[in-house]
Structure formats: structure tokens, C-alpha cells
Design an enzyme around this catalytic site. Structure first.
Site, PDB file in Angstrom:
ATOM      1  N   GLU A 318       0.834  -1.199   0.000  1.00  0.00           N
ATOM      2  CA  GLU A 318       0.000   0.000   0.000  1.00  0.00           C
ATOM      3  C   GLU A 318       0.876   1.259   0.000  1.00  0.00           C
ATOM      4  OE1 GLU A 318      -2.928   0.647   3.229  1.00  0.00           O
ATOM      5  OE2 GLU A 318      -4.432   0.732   1.646  1.00  0.00           O
ATOM      6  N   HIS A 347       7.589 -27.370   2.059  1.00  0.00           N
ATOM      7  CA  HIS A 347       6.731 -28.427   1.525  1.00  0.00           C
ATOM      8  C   HIS A 347       5.600 -27.843   0.695  1.00  0.00           C
ATOM      9  CE1 HIS A 347       8.704 -31.467   4.085  1.00  0.00           C
ATOM     10  NE2 HIS A 347       8.945 -30.395   4.818  1.00  0.00           N
ATOM     11  N   LYS A 451     -13.559   1.811  -3.850  1.00  0.00           N
ATOM     12  CA  LYS A 451     -14.657   2.180  -2.950  1.00  0.00           C
ATOM     13  C   LYS A 451     -15.770   2.879  -3.713  1.00  0.00           C
ATOM     14  CE  LYS A 451     -12.002   3.041   1.264  1.00  0.00           C
ATOM     15  NZ  LYS A 451     -11.648   4.038   2.281  1.00  0.00           N
TER      16      LYS A 451
END
Lengths: 524, 524
Positions: A318, A347, A451
Site C-alpha cells: 500500500e 513443503h 470504494k
């Protein structure tokens, strides 16, 4: 390999006081690289100095950048800011103590045993990381999180709390008070308390800035704690946003702050070799050619640090993910971050790190103190912790053999001070790296777009529902979009109507056709 | 935007039976791309067909690749394999039922209330994902995981279990039985039971292949379940590795299997447009230029799918991250995967996705059914779930406006069958993508290098300790390396000695010097 011993020592940052080493010897810096970068680093140091003094480093939003003051209030540029920080910390400790001593208690008696943290992004990741890094069965309260607007996720948390809701303290955190996810989480919590026959206000605490919507709404709650414009969400963990949960859970907040403060001091050094954050920033710069060409893979060999990569994902991406530089040029900067924990990831995806594209560098985090009492010998003379340590060494070696870059941060131990150090180390590295590439690390202009687009979708839903109800006949998505006056939004309308139709009681039914254009939707 | 409605429908995969849509209309496929890829896709379909029939697709390890048979045993190439799958499933269900009914119970009475899963990588990620996706307060047992060799992590889990250890069933999963982390976890668990005055064997179950070290060691345990060479760790979730935990926790394993089986059928279609896995594989191929040039960011808008990105990290990166192609050419293939959940990540790294480097594509996962009973209205006519859905639409739109690629998987609902579908969809996409780029997706040669390097480190530790004890005086790291006969390993020896010295009782003390070369270590 004798070379590696020399190379290791030449560029090593080591501090006995901090109990920390930073080793960039596997980053493949060319001969003379640190010297060559002296000029740009000097500028980055200078910019950081100005920033810490309280300049408007965030000119488009006219905010100061004050997270460094949180751990050294005496550095705040005004007495008012210093006092705000100090009295907030005192209030946090006083309140947590009162909760622990039972002086602040649930209406009807008993103790607050659960802590429900409602917040998202910067208001969630810090507390979540601290909880995982420092928590365990000995916590003073049991933590729960609402960090989204997923009703199923909300329901799951409330089911888990169950009867314990009466003894649950809710902390709602939103600087602006306008974040919809947090507002929704708060409403969902209030509804849950009310379903249980409880009032929300006497169970609730707000962390928000004065004058915000939440500040007004929480006037009658148990307590309010401050947030300030001059602390950004992603660097708010040492404000009440992180300290209040930490204190309530029983973590030593003074140690957290001390670790961060000491790291801040160490990283104010305007000499790259003596400054671990500068070395870190240069490592990123070199690995990614100053353009983020390589991802940063964070590999702490300690279960407790598993969420650090998620914390850094926000802090780094950000802060550094920016379209424009400070001169207004399109640069599309950023550094992608992912990771989990070693040796577990050996793994999972380390197969690709060793054999796949050379598109990353690894950040190994080593903790020397195994931290778990009496060690268990699993082979003669060999403990579980020796294996963990051996896997770190082995994986690092295997990556180096394949020509993949890595750096290693070694901590003497993992305690609250060390966690504070780690956060402050990356805070500063982000700031210095931003200086090197000439971007503003302290705003997030791209977040608004999502937004606003979401707000338009919510508004569109209202218009579509109205259109559907007044149509009096089944409509296709395109017809509904046209009727709502948004003929270009047929695809979004299709998704909206399918979503509503999938949820009983939302007033929409769907007659499936052979394709999206043939589905018909009716007001139920 | 009318264009988008058309484009959306043209390439859409939609199945009412599966309750699933896959939309690649935002991937930026050029005109005629699907047709142009017909030939390579045909080869990939053919290779997959041969694989499913039981060919040795894993020629360097001489194994078949049999995870598709787990959900359709009738397709197994031999009656023995079919019978092995069917009887293992029956045994899993029978055992879980017996535990639930209390017929299998802890020595000394009571019920098994906790489930301690000990395993790593493919033996952990599947069960962890299923637990998060399908679990909640209603689970039949409370799950705990040991998935590393971190003694502090182990201690934390045992503290959390506390007094409940007596009613804890331990499941140790390791196909080869030789994985050190799992062996250590098992030893740590045994020690914890013994400290509590309990015997480990009557509380323990093993999942391993016949003849393994673990198979021998667990002969006296409560029960043994099989693993087979022809099922790889990262695709083992529908073997007892995933199904036993799922059944014990109370999840509907037949639904999981049904979902996967139906997706397998849908993705056997040798017609790209009618095959969602083929579309997915082509999307990856196009986005990354067939070389993994772009990261895959997984964004499910549902809390329960938060671990899916971690599951996919292993599945995709361990399968596709390869140095050599099938002809032995150096290709360094792979696709990096990261992600978390929406809308949460809107407040973390989506700033960078929108404004930063164009080095990724997003995989949105939409779930239409909000899944949480009576919806809560947070604005007039608008629910929490509408916001979640609106944020998905909005973020997708914001990325598209910035020219960033994404695809969207839409599920009617999130239940066990849908989870099975999702896993099978990506299983097949990985296989088809491997076909397109000509690599073996079913081995992991790079993992060995890290393990072997770690073994050398553990062996080195023994030699160094011996050298230190016989030296009779303090040694520097370089001196200790020389005395141990490994003069080139001074740096690793330094780390080993610092690690031992940081842990009391390990027989090493450190006299700090001004630099690593000046530190001296003594046998205590």
C-alpha cells in the site's frame, strides 16, 4: 566458500544492543554498490529527517506523518501532539488495567473474558499480527476479529463466542469512522448483542478520530480512544489501534514501544552500512532494479511470525504501490509481497523458488532462542529447534546454489521488543525505499477508486430493484439495466440480480435461461 | 460497455448443474485466441487422458498419478486400486462414526473432543483449508495442527489443548513416513501425552503408506489408514489424508467427493469453451505469456475461503515451478500465487494492484448465496452481503479501468460440494497448463536439495560440537569449522554456534567480540 565467510562479514549489520543481525551477502550486490548508492541514499535520509520533523510529507492530503512519534513522543513537533500521544498511552494502560482488575466489567456482573475487535486493513492487521506473535493460552482475554463485511463470517464468529457474548468487550476501530465494512461489523455486533438480550453501548469501545461519524455514534459507549490524521492506518499499530488490544490481551506494550523506539534510533543513522533499514531498502532496490521487478517472499522460521508477511503485504504494497512519482510521472511502482513460514513452506512453494522463474528474493527471519523451555531431543544431541534452524540454513543454501537472492534477519529472541523492532525496521525501510524511487509512501489514492465503484454498484442495486418492481413482468439483465437508466451496466446488473435471487427473502426470483441474456428476473 | 455484456457472454462458461460460472472476459484474450490455442490444448487434453488411464506420468519416480480416481474409484486402472480407494473410504467413515458414537474412546473413558493433526505440506494444507471452509462452532471435534518443527509453536498448541489432551485424538500423516517435521511433531506430541501421564499409542492414528517407517512405528496405534505412491501429497486431500479429518470433524465427505467428481467430468470435455479448467489454464497462459510472467492473486469474497490461496500456492507452485521441461530443456517455469480474501484486501494491497506494476492477474471468487440465515439490513434495502458483493464488483471494475486482467469464478453457494469442485477445477487446470508448457506437474525435484542441505547442516552441528568439546579452549566460528574438517562452512558454523549458545543447556557459551570473526564459543 571462504569467500562467503568474508562476504558475510563485510556487509553484515550487527547490533548486540538490539540483538539483531541483517545479512545481505546473498543479494548479489555488485562490487562498490553501496558506495555507488551513497548519493541517492543521502537524499533519502534527508527526506526522512524532514518527514520526522513534521513536514507535510503527504501534501495531497495535507497530513503529517507521525508514526515515529508514537514510540518517542518527545520527538513530536508540537507539545499538543506529544501530549495527545502520552495521554492516549496512559488511557490505554489505565483502561486495560481496570478491565483486568474487574473495575470495568460487563453490565450484570462478571468479567470481560473475550475481546471482539472490529476493524479492517490497518485497524485489523496490526492487532492480528501482535496477537499471533505474542499470544497464547496465557492471554488475559480471548480475541475474536470481524475484519470484513461477510455475513457468514460474522455469523461464524458469533457462534464461536456463543454464550460468552455477555462477557465480551467490543472494540470498534475506524479512523475516519466511514469505513463500510467496519460500520457493518459494528451493526452486526450490535444486532448479535441485542439478540442475546444485551445492550451494545455498555460493552463497546471506539477508537476513532475526533469528530468522525463513529466518534458521534459512540458518545454513550464505555470509552473512546483517539486516532489522529497524522497517523496512517498501515502504521497505526503503536497508536491505540494496536496498543489497546495489546494491553487488553496482556502484552507488555512498553516493551513493544521500546523495541520500536530503539530500532528507530538505529535506523536514523545516515550511514548505510550502519543502518539496517538502509541495507534492507537497498536490497529491495537492487533485487527489483528499482522497479519492483522481483517479489519479496517473507520466510520467518517461527510459527509466531506467520502473519508478518500479511502485515508487510499491507505496509509495503500500500505504501510503495503507486502510479505517479513525486514529480507526477507515471511510474507504476510497487513491490509484491507474499510468504508464510518456514520450514512449512519448504513443503509448499519452495520447489518453485528453487527451480522456477528468478522473479523474487527471499527474506529469511532467523530466531536464535528456541523459546520453549526444556528442549526435546529428537535425535541424539539434536532438538526440534535444531531442525527448524537447520532447515532455514539448508533452504537458504539451496536457493543460493540456484542463484536466487536472499537476505537474512537474525533475532536473538522473539519477544515484544523484538516484534516492535521488526515493525519499525520495515517502517523505515519502506520510507527510505520510497525516497530512493521518489514516490509518496504515505497516501493511497488507488483505494478510493474501488470504494467509489462499489458505492455505484450499491446505488445501482437500488435502481434495479425499483425498476424490477415497477416493470410488473420478468426482465432480462439488459432490460433491467435499461429500465434502471444504466444500459451499459447489463453485466453488473446480471451479477446483482443473480446475487439477490440466490438469497431467499431479497425480493428477486430467477427463471434460468440457456445463457445470461436469457435469464429472466422477477420481483418476488 | 454494451461490448462488455457481449464479451462477457461470448467466453462465459456456465453450468446450472454445477452451479458455477467462469468468466474470462477481462483477461484481454486477443481476437481468435481460443481458436489459435486449439492445437496445443488438444495435446494437453490427450496427455491428461493418458494420465487418467494410469500411465507413468511421473516417469522419473515411476509413479502413476491417481488423484482423479479418488473421487471416481471405478476409473482406477486396476481392481486392486479401486478396491484400495473404496475400502479406505469405508474405513474412514466407519472410524469417524465410531469416534462420534463414543465406541472408539480415550483410555479411561470419555469422548474424543479434540483432533490433533500432525503433518506438513500436502498433509496439512488440505485439512486446514477444509477446516476453515466448512468448519465452525458446530464441528464434531475441535481441530489443532502441528505443521512445522518449531518447538515454540508445538508448546503453544499443547498449552491451548491443556487438560483436554486426555480427550485428544492425534492423527499423524506422512506418506513416506520420513518427513522430519512430522516425525518431530509426533515425538513432541508423544512427550506431551507422557508428561500428562497418558500413553500416546492408544490416542494415535497413522496415515501412511504400507512399509514406511511410520507404518512400522504405528503398528500398535489405534488405527492405520493407507496412502499410496500414486497419490501425490499436494493432491491427497481426497485420500484419507483429507477425508479422515473431514469425517472426524463432521463434514459431509460424500458431498466433497461428489463435487470433485462432477467437476472432473465437466473438465474432461475436450472442447475448451465447454471446459472451465481449460479456460482457466488458457487464462494463466495468456496472462503470463506461457512463462509465468504475471503472479496469480486469489481474491475470494468469503471469509471461509481465506486459506484457498495458501492451498493453491502449494498446488500451483509446487506443480508448475520446474527447471526442466519434458524434453530436458532449462525453462524455469512457474506461476507465483498469493492472496487472502475480499473485501479485506481492498484495505491492504489492492492499492498496488490498481496503481502499481502490471505484474499480476486477479482471480475473483464470487459466492452468490450469502449463507447466513436472516440477513441484516445495514442501509435501507441493503445487507452486509450486498456490500461484500458490491465491493467485489467495484474492485474488479477499478482493476479493469486500470488495464489489469482478472477472471471471475462464480459459485451459486459455498458448501462441501462446491469446495470439492473448486479443488478439482484447479487440479485439472494445473494439469492442462502443464501440458501446454510441456512440463511434469507431478514431481518436485527441487524440494530434495533443501532437505539434503538441511541434513548436512544437522550433521555439521554434531561435528562442530565434537570439535568444540575436544578443543578445550574457546574457538571462533572459523576455527571450529576447521576443527570439524569443514573450513568452507565458517558462516554456517557461526549460525549453528550462535543458535546453540542462545539456548541454555545446549552446551555452548559465546564470548561476543566486535564481529562474527571475533566471537568465541566454548563448550559449556
Amino acid at each position: 566458500m571462504a569467500d562467503q565467510w568474508t562476504r558475510f562479514q563485510e556487509s553484515l549489520y550487527r547490533s548486540e544492543e538490539l540483538g539483531l543481525e541483517l545479512d545481505v551477502s546473498r543479494m548479489g550486490f555488485p562490487e562498490g554498490y553501496l558506495d555507488a548508492m551513497r548519493q541517492p541514499m543521502a537524499a533519502a535520509f534527508q527526506a526522512m529527517k524532514v518527514l520526522e520533523k513534521g513536514s507535510l510529507a503527504n501534501p495531497d492530503e495535507e497530513w503529517q506523518v507521525g508514526h515515529y512519534w508514537l514510540r518517542a513522543p518527545e520527538l513530536a513537533p508540537t507539545p499538543e501532539q506529544r501530549q495527545a500521544i502520552e495521554s492516549a498511552l496512559a488511557a490505554v494502560k489505565e483502561f486495560a488495567g481496570a478491565v483486568h482488575r474487574g473495575e470495568v466489567s460487563p453490565p450484570g456482573g462478571g468479567r470481560y473474558r473475550n475481546l471482539l475487535l472490529i476493524g479492517i486493513g490497518g485497524s485489523a492487521l496490526g492487532p492480528q499480527f501482535l496477537t499471533d506473535a505474542l499470544g497464547g493460552a496465557g492471554m488475559r482475554m480471548r480475541p475474536f476479529f470481524l475484519d470484513n463485511t461477510d455475513p457468514d463470517g460474522f455469523a461464524r464468529v458469533f457462534e464461536e463466542i456463543g454464550e460468552g457474548l455477555r462477557e465480551t468487550l467490543a472494540v470498534v476501530t475506524s479512523k475516519s469512522g466511514g469505513t463500510k465494512e467496519t460500520r457493518n461489523g459494528m451493526l452486526a455486533a450490535r444486532a448479535a448483542y441485542e439478540r442475546a438480550g444485551l445492550e451494545f453501548a455498555p460493552h463497546a469501545v471506539a477508537i476513532t478520530k475526533e469528530g468522525s461519524q463513529l466518534h458521534g455514534a459512540s458518545a454513550e459507549w464505555l470509552r473512546q480512544f483517539p486516532m489522529w490524521d497524522w497517523v496512517g492506518g498501515r502504521t497505526s499499530v503503536f497508536s491505540p489501534v494496536g496498543l489497546l488490544p495489546a494491553a487488553l490481551l496482556g502484552f507488555p506494550v512498553d516493551e513493544l514501544l521500546r523495541g520500536a523506539r530503539e530500532m528507530d534510533q538505529a535506523t536514523r543513522q545516515a550511514d548505510t552500512r550502519a543502518n539496517p533499514a538502509a541495507l534492507l531498502a537497498l536490497a529491495w532496490h537492487h533485487a527489483g532494479n528499482g522497479r519492483g521487478d522481483r517479489d519479496m517472499v517473507v520466510l520467518p522460521y517461527r510459527d509466531r511470525l506467520q502473519l508478518f508477511s500479511r502485515y508487510l503485504q499491507q505496509l509495503v504494497m500500500e505504501s510503495l504501490g503507486k502510479r505517479l512519482d513525486l514529480r507526477g510521472q507515471e511510474v507504476h511502482q510497487g513491490v509484491a509481497v507474499y510468504g508464510n513460514k518456514g520450514s512449512t513452506d519448504q513443503h509448499a512453494y519452495i520447489q518453485q523458488l528453487r527451480d522456477g522463474p528468478d522473479n523474487f528474493f527471499a527474506v529469511f527471519i532467523e530466531v536464535l532462542d528456541d523459546g520453549a523451555g526444556e528442549p526435546l531431543e529428537v535425535d541424539p544431541g539434536v532438538t526440534c529447534g535444531d531442525y527448524l534452524h537447520g532447515f532455514l540454513m539448508g533452504t537458504r543454501q539451496a536457493l543460493a546454489e540456484a542463484g536466487r537472492a536472499s537476505l537474512t534477519i537474525s533475532l536473538d529472541r522473539l519477544d515484544a521488543a523484538a516484534v516492535g523492532q521488526l515493525i519499525a525496521l520495515f517502517d523505515r525501510a519502506v520510507g527510505l525505499y520510497a525516497g530512493l524511487i521518489g514516490i509518496n509512501a504515505y497516501h493511497q489514492p488507488g483505494v478510493e477508486a474501488g470504494k467509489k465503484a462499489a458505492e455505484r454498484v450499491i446505488a445501482l442495486q437500488g435502481k434495479v430493484m425499483e425498476a424490477l418492481r415497477s416493470a410488473g413482468r420478468p426482465l432480462t439483465a439488459l432490460e433491467a439495466a435499461e429500465a434502471a437508466g444504466e444500459p451499459g451496466e447489463a453485466e453488473t446488473v446480471y451479477h446483482l440480480l443473480r446475487h439477490l435471487a440466490a438469497n431467499p427473502g431479497r425480493g428477486v426470483t430467477r427463471d434460468a435461461g440457456g445463457a445470461p441474456a436469457e435469464d429472466r428476473f422477477r420481483a418476488a
